[in-house]
Design a protein around this motif. Structure first.
Motif, mmCIF file in Angstrom:
data_model
loop_
_atom_site.group_PDB
_atom_site.id
_atom_site.type_symbol
_atom_site.label_atom_id
_atom_site.label_comp_id
_atom_site.label_asym_id
_atom_site.label_seq_id
_atom_site.Cartn_x
_atom_site.Cartn_y
_atom_site.Cartn_z
ATOM 1 N N LYS A 228 0.841 -1.191 0.000
ATOM 2 C CA LYS A 228 0.000 0.000 0.000
ATOM 3 C C LYS A 228 0.877 1.242 0.000
ATOM 4 O O LYS A 228 2.000 1.233 0.488
ATOM 5 C CB LYS A 228 -0.890 -0.005 1.246
ATOM 6 C CG LYS A 228 -1.838 -1.186 1.275
ATOM 7 C CD LYS A 228 -2.625 -1.211 2.548
ATOM 8 C CE LYS A 228 -3.522 -2.445 2.555
ATOM 9 N NZ LYS A 228 -4.185 -2.622 3.826
ATOM 10 N N ALA A 229 0.357 2.301 -0.527
ATOM 11 C CA ALA A 229 1.087 3.555 -0.535
ATOM 12 C C ALA A 229 1.208 4.064 0.897
ATOM 13 O O ALA A 229 0.273 3.982 1.687
ATOM 14 C CB ALA A 229 0.361 4.576 -1.402
ATOM 15 N N SER A 230 2.387 4.567 1.233
ATOM 16 C CA SER A 230 2.645 5.035 2.591
ATOM 17 C C SER A 230 1.903 6.339 2.846
ATOM 18 O O SER A 230 1.918 7.262 2.040
ATOM 19 C CB SER A 230 4.143 5.242 2.783
ATOM 20 O OG SER A 230 4.384 5.738 4.067
ATOM 21 N N SER A 231 1.240 6.387 3.996
ATOM 22 C CA SER A 231 0.527 7.610 4.355
ATOM 23 C C SER A 231 1.301 8.412 5.395
ATOM 24 O O SER A 231 0.784 9.382 5.934
ATOM 25 C CB SER A 231 -0.867 7.253 4.891
ATOM 26 O OG SER A 231 -0.732 6.466 6.061
ATOM 27 N N LEU A 232 2.532 7.991 5.701
ATOM 28 C CA LEU A 232 3.348 8.704 6.679
ATOM 29 C C LEU A 232 4.026 9.911 6.040
ATOM 30 O O LEU A 232 4.419 9.882 4.881
ATOM 31 C CB LEU A 232 4.421 7.776 7.247
ATOM 32 C CG LEU A 232 3.919 6.591 8.059
ATOM 33 C CD1 LEU A 232 5.085 5.689 8.415
ATOM 34 C CD2 LEU A 232 3.228 7.065 9.310
ATOM 35 N N THR A 233 4.205 10.929 6.837
ATOM 36 C CA THR A 233 4.907 12.113 6.350
ATOM 37 C C THR A 233 6.407 11.872 6.418
ATOM 38 O O THR A 233 6.873 10.933 7.065
ATOM 39 C CB THR A 233 4.549 13.337 7.208
ATOM 40 O OG1 THR A 233 5.006 13.085 8.552
ATOM 41 C CG2 THR A 233 3.053 13.599 7.202
ATOM 42 N N LYS A 234 7.170 12.720 5.757
ATOM 43 C CA LYS A 234 8.626 12.581 5.781
ATOM 44 C C LYS A 234 9.153 12.765 7.198
ATOM 45 O O LYS A 234 10.112 12.119 7.606
ATOM 46 C CB LYS A 234 9.273 13.598 4.839
ATOM 47 C CG LYS A 234 9.108 13.249 3.387
ATOM 48 C CD LYS A 234 9.865 14.203 2.501
ATOM 49 C CE LYS A 234 9.696 13.805 1.052
ATOM 50 N NZ LYS A 234 10.434 14.675 0.152
ATOM 51 N N LYS B 195 8.615 9.567 9.111
ATOM 52 C CA LYS B 195 9.540 8.531 8.657
ATOM 53 C C LYS B 195 10.937 8.744 9.222
ATOM 54 O O LYS B 195 11.657 7.788 9.479
ATOM 55 C CB LYS B 195 9.614 8.512 7.130
ATOM 56 C CG LYS B 195 8.395 7.924 6.466
ATOM 57 C CD LYS B 195 8.567 7.917 4.970
ATOM 58 C CE LYS B 195 7.338 7.392 4.261
ATOM 59 N NZ LYS B 195 7.487 7.437 2.808
#
Length: 139
Positions: free
Chosen positions: A54-60, A63
């Motif tokens: 799945k596409a990551s929904s976390l911000t940089k 991370k």
């Protein structure tokens, strides 16, 4: 000469029919899977759709401040990244190259540090066991 050409043409025709029959067998033998609503069970075996990344929904920022994917608990959260000084010293030596058994055998055992002596004993025992097993297997 003419006879050779006729034979070659006949072989080409037979090859064409063989190729066509292989293609039809491949098409007929092709398996298709049922998809769509009501066809696949939720949580069943072979859940290819649910296993897809799945596409990551976390911000940089998230991370860079958390160890993403390190959580092993069902209700837990990913651990935060700490400063280097907050980690134990042995952690930074894990990837250091250690001498192989052949090099440890060349050194004087009495002068080896404790950790290298322990490693030498372990590797030497392992080598002796393998040698004994190979001798027993030959008999």
């Amino acid at each position: 000469m003419l006879q050779d050409k006729v034979m070659a043409m006949n072989q080409i025709r037979s090859l064409r029919s063989l190729i066509l029959s292989k293609e039809t067998v491949r098409d007929v033998g092709r398996r298709s899977f049922a998809t769509g609503p009501g066809k696949a069970k939720k949580g069943g075996k072979g859940g290819a759709a649910s296993d897809a990344p799945k596409a990551s929904s976390l911000t940089k920022e998230a991370k860079s401040t958390t160890v993403v994917g390190a959580n092993i608990l069902k209700d837990g959260a990913d651990p935060k990244v700490l400063l280097d000084s907050e980690y134990p010293d042995w952690l930074w030596r894990l990837l250091d190259k250690r001498p192989p058994l052949s090099e440890l055998r060349r050194k004087n055992i009495e002068t080896l540090p404790y950790e290298e002596l322990r490693r030498f004993v372990k590797l030497d025992n392992r080598a002796r066991i393998k040698e004994n097993n190979s001798l027993k297997a030959k008999n």
